[in-house]
Design a protein around this motif. Structure first.
Motif, PDB file in Angstrom:
ATOM      1  N   ASN A 135     -14.888  29.484 -40.810  1.00  0.00           N
ATOM      2  CA  ASN A 135     -14.857  28.083 -40.406  1.00  0.00           C
ATOM      3  C   ASN A 135     -16.280  27.529 -40.495  1.00  0.00           C
ATOM      4  O   ASN A 135     -17.082  27.697 -39.585  1.00  0.00           O
ATOM      5  N   TYR A 136     -16.588  26.875 -41.610  1.00  0.00           N
ATOM      6  CA  TYR A 136     -17.932  26.385 -41.863  1.00  0.00           C
ATOM      7  C   TYR A 136     -18.192  25.113 -41.074  1.00  0.00           C
ATOM      8  O   TYR A 136     -17.448  24.145 -41.148  1.00  0.00           O
ATOM      9  N   GLU A 137     -19.295  25.135 -40.323  1.00  0.00           N
ATOM     10  CA  GLU A 137     -19.711  23.983 -39.536  1.00  0.00           C
ATOM     11  C   GLU A 137     -20.940  23.343 -40.179  1.00  0.00           C
ATOM     12  O   GLU A 137     -21.467  23.849 -41.170  1.00  0.00           O
ATOM     13  N   GLU A 138     -21.410  22.233 -39.604  1.00  0.00           N
ATOM     14  CA  GLU A 138     -22.522  21.481 -40.189  1.00  0.00           C
ATOM     15  C   GLU A 138     -23.760  22.357 -40.409  1.00  0.00           C
ATOM     16  O   GLU A 138     -24.410  22.263 -41.438  1.00  0.00           O
ATOM     17  N   GLU A 139     -24.104  23.181 -39.445  1.00  0.00           N
ATOM     18  CA  GLU A 139     -25.281  24.043 -39.609  1.00  0.00           C
ATOM     19  C   GLU A 139     -25.090  25.016 -40.769  1.00  0.00           C
ATOM     20  O   GLU A 139     -26.025  25.277 -41.535  1.00  0.00           O
ATOM     21  N   ASP A 140     -23.883  25.537 -40.912  1.00  0.00           N
ATOM     22  CA  ASP A 140     -23.591  26.431 -42.040  1.00  0.00           C
ATOM     23  C   ASP A 140     -23.791  25.696 -43.364  1.00  0.00           C
ATOM     24  O   ASP A 140     -24.355  26.242 -44.314  1.00  0.00           O
ATOM     25  N   LEU A 141     -23.353  24.442 -43.414  1.00  0.00           N
ATOM     26  CA  LEU A 141     -23.487  23.652 -44.636  1.00  0.00           C
ATOM     27  C   LEU A 141     -24.951  23.419 -44.978  1.00  0.00           C
ATOM     28  O   LEU A 141     -25.338  23.449 -46.152  1.00  0.00           O
ATOM     29  N   ARG A 142     -25.775  23.211 -43.957  1.00  0.00           N
ATOM     30  CA  ARG A 142     -27.211  23.048 -44.219  1.00  0.00           C
ATOM     31  C   ARG A 142     -27.798  24.326 -44.819  1.00  0.00           C
ATOM     32  O   ARG A 142     -28.620  24.272 -45.739  1.00  0.00           O
ATOM     33  N   TRP A 143     -27.384  25.477 -44.302  1.00  0.00           N
ATOM     34  CA  TRP A 143     -27.850  26.747 -44.855  1.00  0.00           C
ATOM     35  C   TRP A 143     -27.382  26.923 -46.299  1.00  0.00           C
ATOM     36  O   TRP A 143     -28.130  27.384 -47.163  1.00  0.00           O
ATOM     37  N   ILE A 144     -26.153  26.542 -46.554  1.00  0.00           N
ATOM     38  CA  ILE A 144     -25.607  26.658 -47.918  1.00  0.00           C
ATOM     39  C   ILE A 144     -26.375  25.749 -48.867  1.00  0.00           C
ATOM     40  O   ILE A 144     -26.756  26.168 -49.968  1.00  0.00           O
ATOM     41  N   GLU A 145     -26.620  24.515 -48.441  1.00  0.00           N
ATOM     42  CA  GLU A 145     -27.387  23.580 -49.271  1.00  0.00           C
ATOM     43  C   GLU A 145     -28.776  24.142 -49.564  1.00  0.00           C
ATOM     44  O   GLU A 145     -29.268  24.066 -50.690  1.00  0.00           O
TER      45      GLU A 145
END
Length: 127
Positions: free
Chosen positions: A38-48
């Motif tokens: 379950n990807y959250e906003e912080e995870d998305l920042r890491w992915i970016e």
């Protein structure tokens, strides 16, 4: 956000995303009760960040170390800066190799374009 949604958003494969998590290029992602990521906003920042750094040529091992340092807290600012400086040097070295190759390629293209016009290929053997 599901893995499918994240992959579509960033145009990466699920295998790439799982790999990034497995080796530590991104921190471990929380999962639902059923075990689904379950990807959250912080995870998305890491992915970016990971995608940006990989596209820039930063090696995976440097990204792994960078994430470890980030997770250790603010006492690692200097170490993180040093790590990014190291990555920058490596990228500049790689860019120089590409620039040198492009110069040679441009030279050869120029010679072939001249040969198309004149019917004669003349290498001056300096390049």
């Amino acid at each position: 956000m599901t893995i499918k949604e994240v992959c579509k958003r960033y145009n990466i494969t699920p295998d790439t995303l799982r790999y990034y998590e497995r080796v530590g290029v991104i921190p471990e992602v929380k999962r639902t009760a059923g075990g689904i990521r379950n990807y959250e906003e912080e995870d998305l920042r890491w992915i970016e960040h990971a995608i940006c750094m990989r596209e820039a040529g930063v090696p995976v091992d440097i990204l792994i170390e960078y994430v470890k340092l980030c997770r250790q807290g603010d006492d690692t600012f200097e170490a993180r800066s040093d790590l990014l400086k190291k990555a920058r040097v490596e990228i500049l070295e790689a860019r120089k190799k590409y620039d040198d190759a492009l110069k040679k390629l441009d030279y050869k293209i120029q010679k072939y374009d001249e040969a198309v016009k004149t019917g004669h290929l003349d290498w001056d053997c300096k390049k």
